[in-house]
Design an enzyme around this catalytic site. Structure first.
Site, PDB file in Angstrom:
ATOM      1  N   LYS A 172      42.041  46.671  37.374  1.00 46.54           N
ATOM      2  CA  LYS A 172      42.175  46.173  38.871  1.00 46.54           C
ATOM      3  C   LYS A 172      41.876  47.500  39.799  1.00 46.54           C
ATOM      4  CE  LYS A 172      42.547  42.850  39.028  1.00 46.54           C
ATOM      5  NZ  LYS A 172      42.442  41.979  37.959  1.00 46.54           N
ATOM      6  N   LYS A 181      33.556  36.229  42.892  1.00 48.06           N
ATOM      7  CA  LYS A 181      34.880  35.662  42.022  1.00 48.06           C
ATOM      8  C   LYS A 181      34.497  34.671  41.005  1.00 48.06           C
ATOM      9  CE  LYS A 181      39.281  34.495  42.363  1.00 48.06           C
ATOM     10  NZ  LYS A 181      39.835  35.691  41.706  1.00 48.06           N
ATOM     11  N   GLU A 185      44.344  45.953  31.766  1.00 46.69           N
ATOM     12  CA  GLU A 185      44.301  45.090  33.083  1.00 46.69           C
ATOM     13  C   GLU A 185      44.415  46.106  34.366  1.00 46.69           C
ATOM     14  OE1 GLU A 185      42.932  42.585  33.987  1.00 46.69           O
ATOM     15  OE2 GLU A 185      44.113  41.965  35.785  1.00 46.69           O
ATOM     16  N   TRP A 240      25.400  35.738  46.252  1.00 42.13           N
ATOM     17  CA  TRP A 240      25.556  36.971  45.397  1.00 42.13           C
ATOM     18  C   TRP A 240      24.260  37.025  44.686  1.00 42.13           C
ATOM     19  CZ3 TRP A 240      25.400  37.563  40.052  1.00 42.13           C
ATOM     20  CH2 TRP A 240      25.880  38.972  39.573  1.00 42.13           C
ATOM     21  N   HIS A 244      42.072  60.504  20.031  1.00 39.83           N
ATOM     22  CA  HIS A 244      41.004  60.590  19.042  1.00 39.83           C
ATOM     23  C   HIS A 244      39.695  60.854  19.939  1.00 39.83           C
ATOM     24  CE1 HIS A 244      43.193  59.666  15.536  1.00 39.83           C
ATOM     25  NE2 HIS A 244      43.787  58.617  16.362  1.00 39.83           N
ATOM     26  N   ARG A 290      32.963  33.800  46.896  1.00 34.95           N
ATOM     27  CA  ARG A 290      31.717  33.851  45.709  1.00 34.95           C
ATOM     28  C   ARG A 290      30.726  34.401  45.644  1.00 34.95           C
ATOM     29  NH1 ARG A 290      33.213  28.688  43.454  1.00 34.95           N
ATOM     30  NH2 ARG A 290      30.813  28.674  42.612  1.00 34.95           N
ATOM     31  N   CYS A 309      27.775  32.443  44.457  1.00 34.68           N
ATOM     32  CA  CYS A 309      27.039  31.917  45.666  1.00 34.68           C
ATOM     33  C   CYS A 309      28.230  30.807  46.162  1.00 34.68           C
ATOM     34  CB  CYS A 309      25.906  31.587  45.415  1.00 34.68           C
ATOM     35  SG  CYS A 309      24.825  32.668  45.031  1.00 34.68           S
ATOM     36  N   GLU A 328      38.124  47.765  40.187  1.00 32.99           N
ATOM     37  CA  GLU A 328      37.407  46.965  41.169  1.00 32.99           C
ATOM     38  C   GLU A 328      37.739  46.764  42.546  1.00 32.99           C
ATOM     39  OE1 GLU A 328      37.721  42.838  39.690  1.00 32.99           O
ATOM     40  OE2 GLU A 328      39.628  43.160  39.068  1.00 32.99           O
ATOM     41  N   GLY A 372      23.199  29.025  41.284  1.00 32.17           N
ATOM     42  CA  GLY A 372      22.913  28.855  39.876  1.00 32.17           C
ATOM     43  C   GLY A 372      21.499  29.764  39.622  1.00 32.17           C
TER      44      GLY A 372
HETATM   45  C1  F6R Z   1      39.039  40.748  37.457  1.00 30.25           C
HETATM   46  C2  F6R Z   1      38.381  39.252  37.741  1.00 30.25           C
HETATM   47  C3  F6R Z   1      37.365  38.900  36.623  1.00 30.25           C
HETATM   48  C4  F6R Z   1      37.634  37.472  36.171  1.00 30.25           C
HETATM   49  C5  F6R Z   1      36.508  36.997  34.965  1.00 30.25           C
HETATM   50  C6  F6R Z   1      36.734  35.525  34.629  1.00 30.25           C
HETATM   51  O1  F6R Z   1      39.923  40.742  38.645  1.00 30.25           O
HETATM   52  O2  F6R Z   1      38.922  38.364  38.629  1.00 30.25           O
HETATM   53  O3  F6R Z   1      37.301  39.762  35.554  1.00 30.25           O
HETATM   54  O4  F6R Z   1      38.791  37.476  35.473  1.00 30.25           O
HETATM   55  O5  F6R Z   1      35.184  36.977  35.867  1.00 30.25           O
HETATM   56  O6  F6R Z   1      36.848  34.889  35.636  1.00 30.25           O
HETATM   57  P1  F6R Z   1      37.626  33.346  35.310  1.00 30.25           P
HETATM   58  O7  F6R Z   1      39.071  33.548  35.065  1.00 30.25           O
HETATM   59  O8  F6R Z   1      37.307  32.525  36.696  1.00 30.25           O
HETATM   60  O9  F6R Z   1      36.904  32.789  34.377  1.00 30.25           O
END
Ligand code: F6R
Length: 614
Positions: free
Chosen positions: A491, A609, A487, A80, A510, A28, A2, A494, A107
């Site tokens: 990527k 984010k 990773e 969000w 396995h 956000r 948010c 998402e 929050g």
């Molecule tokens: C994936 C992504 C999330 C963040 C996770 C932690 O691309 O962006 O998995 O890595 O939410 O966020 P931070 O690094 O801001 O604590």
């Protein structure tokens, strides 16, 4: 999670700045948005489901330019969803006092159900399913003439986290903002004051900011800011200068922020490295860690905490700390860590990794570690973020703002920051000058190495075309490349909505190998590290089950290139750098697959984010 914006001016319309601010904060959360505007005639609220562009369309019909000048104060929100579906009724701002009071919130109010039933018993009717509406009614209930006191009293009844901004027609010209657990920054311009969840919504107006701390509440009028504690005592908060410029938060000609941020990596990583290497000592300077060689030598164990991409960087850190500094290292998912009654103490060094510095679980894990007496450091990108401040000591990544929801440059910057930390720790222990010197030289080369990976963009886009219709993929890696495989899978999940799983290369047989067929491409990480030959064996196992294999292979490695169906070529790098090099190629692969599948790359569905809720 948010985004909140507030704007207060003596003579400028708040409408444009609020909508622009929401656009900057859209990463956000983006399921609905709204504004509340104050004029002499009272408060008007406009809300819309969908993205900020939908709200903007609504405003352009409802509010002609000629009328906008009268609204010089306002608050806005991009959501969000946590409580209630993303509907117009659940969108913020929420109102109380017959529409005289409007409030936006980021929050979670944990005791909202009890508060709501208490308010309902007093005859208050609720229009939404949100926790936030409770807060709006609570403030109105406590309003006996002083707006700031009314908000403070309401907040004293609230359990949970909040960043809020509220306006009331009963208190024209005043905006009250407060925070606990959710970020809030006040930008102080020459004539206007802007409030936002983070500085990206502020730098278009001013670089002078005040970071509110948990427990702060402030009364903002067009000509002043009065910061207090919830018990109404004055609080002094220093003005700080932000060094992000407006160019760094715009797309700069790229189609998406994700692509821009992938391509920014040579510069971003040069910034992470700048001034932090000590070639004469074969080591790194990381003054922010503020740990003496004696303290470093006393560390018995490293625990690296993070979530998502940051956790993957932490998993790379395990290999770096154990190999370079000979120190047992456990990467831990922050939420699991905090609820596991973790065994940490004075000889443990807890390193919190977080791009945003606001992730709720990582922050809680930091607090728990501090409580238990561990040494705690933060490796964060966002300057002034809560984790950076609460950890007390740490290293900023200096990768610049990351706007795309999918993290890219923060990952590579985190790995480099961990590598420099491991180098420093290693040099206080058993790592030789020669080894340190070799690593310093390798780290200095990283920006150039990344440029070579980026030069493969077109070739990677071509391979992406071949596999863009796959619905399931596997990513395999071994040793330090295993977290890189995780990773790569994250990527593509998402941004491209491809079901993908990352596995240790040896683990595939396995069980998961049962799923392989010609329809399940396997991405094999085959950069030059110890164990690569074994991964090549795993590639053969996959191909024998008809799975096409995309290999991330080192330039000149003909055997690896011949073993796979399609090779993505990356430059030679030492094993410590191999995860960075491989992940940049995987970021591009995910980006191109997502583009070909027509996905909303910068704002994937259901995501946000900065995850400031548990
Ligand atoms: C994936 C992504 C999330 C963040 C996770 C932690 O691309 O962006 O998995 O890595 O939410 O966020 P931070 O690094 O801001 O604590």
């Amino acid at each position: 999670m948010c985004g909140i914006v507030g704007f207060s001016s003596l003579n400028k319309s708040a409408v444009g700045p609020l909508v622009n601010g929401l656009r900057r904060l859209e990463y956000r959360g983006y399921d609905s948005a709204g504004v509340a505007l104050e004029s002499q005639d009272g408060i008007k609220v406009y809300k819309q489901t969908g993205k900020v562009a939908e709200l903007d369309k609504l405003l352009s019909h409802a509010l002609p330019e000629s009328e906008r000048g009268k609204y010089t104060i306002g608050i806005a929100h991009t959501r969000w969803a946590t409580h209630g579906l993303p509907t117009r009724a659940n969108a913020h701002p929420h109102v109380a006092d017959n529409g005289n009071l409007a409030l936006v919130h980021n929050g979670i109010i944990e005791n909202y159900a009890a508060l709501r039933s208490g308010l309902e018993k007093r005859g208050i009717k609720f229009l939404s399913q949100t926790d936030t509406e409770v807060l709006a009614h609570l403030v109105a209930t406590f309003d006996k003439g002083d707006f700031l006191v009314a908000v403070s009293e309401a907040l004293k009844h609230v359990e949970g986290t909040y960043g809020i901004a509220t306006i009331s027609a009963r208190h024209p010209g005043e905006m009250i903002v407060a925070r606990k657990g959710s970020p809030l920054v006040i930008g102080v311009g020459e004539k206007d004051i802007v409030v936002a969840s983070d500085v990206s919504a502020i730098v278009a107006y001013t670089h002078q900011v005040i970071y509110l701390k948990d427990g702060d509440i402030a009364r903002i009028t067009p000509d002043g800011i009065d910061v207090r504690s919830l018990d109404n005592s004055p609080v002094t908060r220093e003005m700080q200068e932000v060094d992000w410029d407006i160019g760094s938060i715009e797309k700069g000609g790229y189609e998406h922020f994700m692509l821009k941020e992938i391509f920014e990596q040579p510069d971003a990583l040069a910034n992470t490295i700048r001034g932090r290497l000590d070639p004469s000592g074969g080591t790194a300077f990381l003054s922010g860690l503020s740990l003496s060689p004696r303290e470093l030598a006393a560390v018995g164990r490293v625990v690296i905490i993070g979530c998502g991409t940051s956790l993957h960087a932490g998993m790379v850190g395990k290999y770096l700390f154990e190999n370079l500094a000979d120190i047992p290292t456990s990467p831990e998912q922050a939420a699991e860590f905090r609820y596991s009654n973790p065994i940490v103490g004075p000889n443990d060094w807890v390193i919190a990794l977080s791009q945003s510095g606001e992730t709720a679980d990582t922050l809680a894990a930091v607090r728990e570690s501090i409580r238990k007496g561990a040494l705690v450091s933060g490796l964060c990108n966002v300057v002034g973020s809560t984790i950076a401040r609460e950890a007390g000591r740490g290293v900023y990544l200096h990768a610049g703002p990351e706007i795309s929801v999918a993290s890219t440059k923060a990952f590579t910057a985190q790995v480099i920051a961990l590598l420099m930390t491991a180098l420093k720790l290693g040099r206080t222990r058993r790592l030789s000058f020669e080894h340190g010197d070799r690593l310093v030289k390798e780290i200095q080369r990283i920006p150039e190495i990344i440029k070579e990976v980026l030069a493969e963009n077109d070739a990677i886009a071509k391979v992406a075309e071949k596999y863009a219709s796959a619905d399931d993929m596997f990513f395999i890696g071994r040793g330090i490349l295993y977290p890189a495989a995780l990773e790569g899978a994250l990527k593509i999940k998402e941004v491209a909505y491809v079901h993908a799983e990352g596995y240790q290369a040896a683990e595939l047989k396995h069980g998961p190998i049962a799923l392989l067929s010609e329809k399940t491409p396997v991405v094999a990480l085959l950069a030059d590290i110890p164990g690569k030959e074994k991964t090549l064996g795993n590639v053969q196992e996959c191909r024998a089950r008809h799975a096409p294999v995309i290999g991330i292979v080192t330039k000149g490695d003909e055997a690896a290139a011949a073993a796979v169906t399609d090779a993505l070529v990356v430059p030679h790098a030492s094993p410590e750098i191999a995860p960075i090099v491989s992940v940049v190629a995987l970021q591009l692969l995910a980006y191109h697959v997502a583009r070909l599948r027509g996905c909303e790359i910068d704002q994937p569905r259901n995501l946000a984010k900065s995850v400031t809720v548990e």
